[in-house]
Design an enzyme around this catalytic site. Sequence first.
Site: not given
Ligand code: 13P
Length: 344
Positions: A178, A220
């Site tokens: 991510e 992500k």
């Molecule tokens: P949000 O969808 O609220 O941005 O959170 C996703 C997430 O896992 C952040 O690390």
Amino acid sequence: MSIQTELQETIDSLVRRGRGILAADESTPTITKRFQAVGIECTEASRRSYRELLLSTTGIGEFISGVILYEETLGQSASNGLRLAEIAQRQGIVPGIKVDKGTIDLANAPGDKITQGLDGLGERLKGYKEQGARFAKWREVYPITPANPTLLGITANAEVLARYAAICQSYGIVPIVEPEVLIDGDHTIERCEEVTEAAQNEVFAALKRHRVQLEAMLLKPSMVVAGKGHPPKASPDEVAKRTLRVLRRTVPAAVPSINFLSGGQTPEEATANLNAINTAHVNVPWLLSFSYARALQEPPMAIWKGKPENVAAAQEAFLHRARLNAAAQRGAYTPAMEKGSGAG
Ligand code: 13P
């Protein structure tokens, strides 16, 4: 079972058309803030009740293939004595775990951040696996200012993401990688696109350097949007065009699925933008889905307010939001579908 088979089975369970991932992995300080904003007292018991509410929603497994949990939740049991991870499994939802330990300032790169938690990660993964986790999540953040992210920030964050991913795969855990370009600030959508492309380019260079198996990971990313201090918001078509352009330029076809974070978009925006992405593309190699926290949880959390009598209405709102995002994954969402949510 070989590690390779384990990784493939997890990918097959997670990557399914018309389904996405629920991020319910808020750290205790983060969930405390979110609870306080809607007047819920944050205790171990209230966090457990809330996550039980989400995971025990009847029918949720039709739209959600995986859930990212926080360490505390992985060890908790529901009111009926079942472990929360087991409740997820019974719904056909694969349990996963957030394994990073949050961000600190990156030395010698003022304004940039770096995420901690690599030391001892392998040992922790062994324990999480025994508790039922099959995949993991690690988030690096990229703040946008006129000077950030710096080149040092971009390379250091990519290196850490790649080391995390390589460690996960060696333990048979599928890594969600991510890199979040933050929405904070008044930057333009063009600047967000430029930063996202630079960050993701470097992430994939590092993943290759660390010999991460691209077929056995998920990306992500954030969508390409303007800073939240830069109104008006771009249309879903504009967000889709720019987001897809960056993905095509940076993400190898071997990656099976891209699951966006919602990153401060409203629930309706996050759904409309995902839908536009899935209607704008022609022949992309990846499943394009969601891994939302706030955009799935804001309505049910606001309805629940910590009160047992609100559980059914909160679950209805959660199921509704999940159904709409599942439709957006298929490019079949229309704003008219927003009506009739339990969200009131
Ligand atoms: P949000 O969808 O609220 O941005 O959170 C996703 C997430 O896992 C952040 O690390």
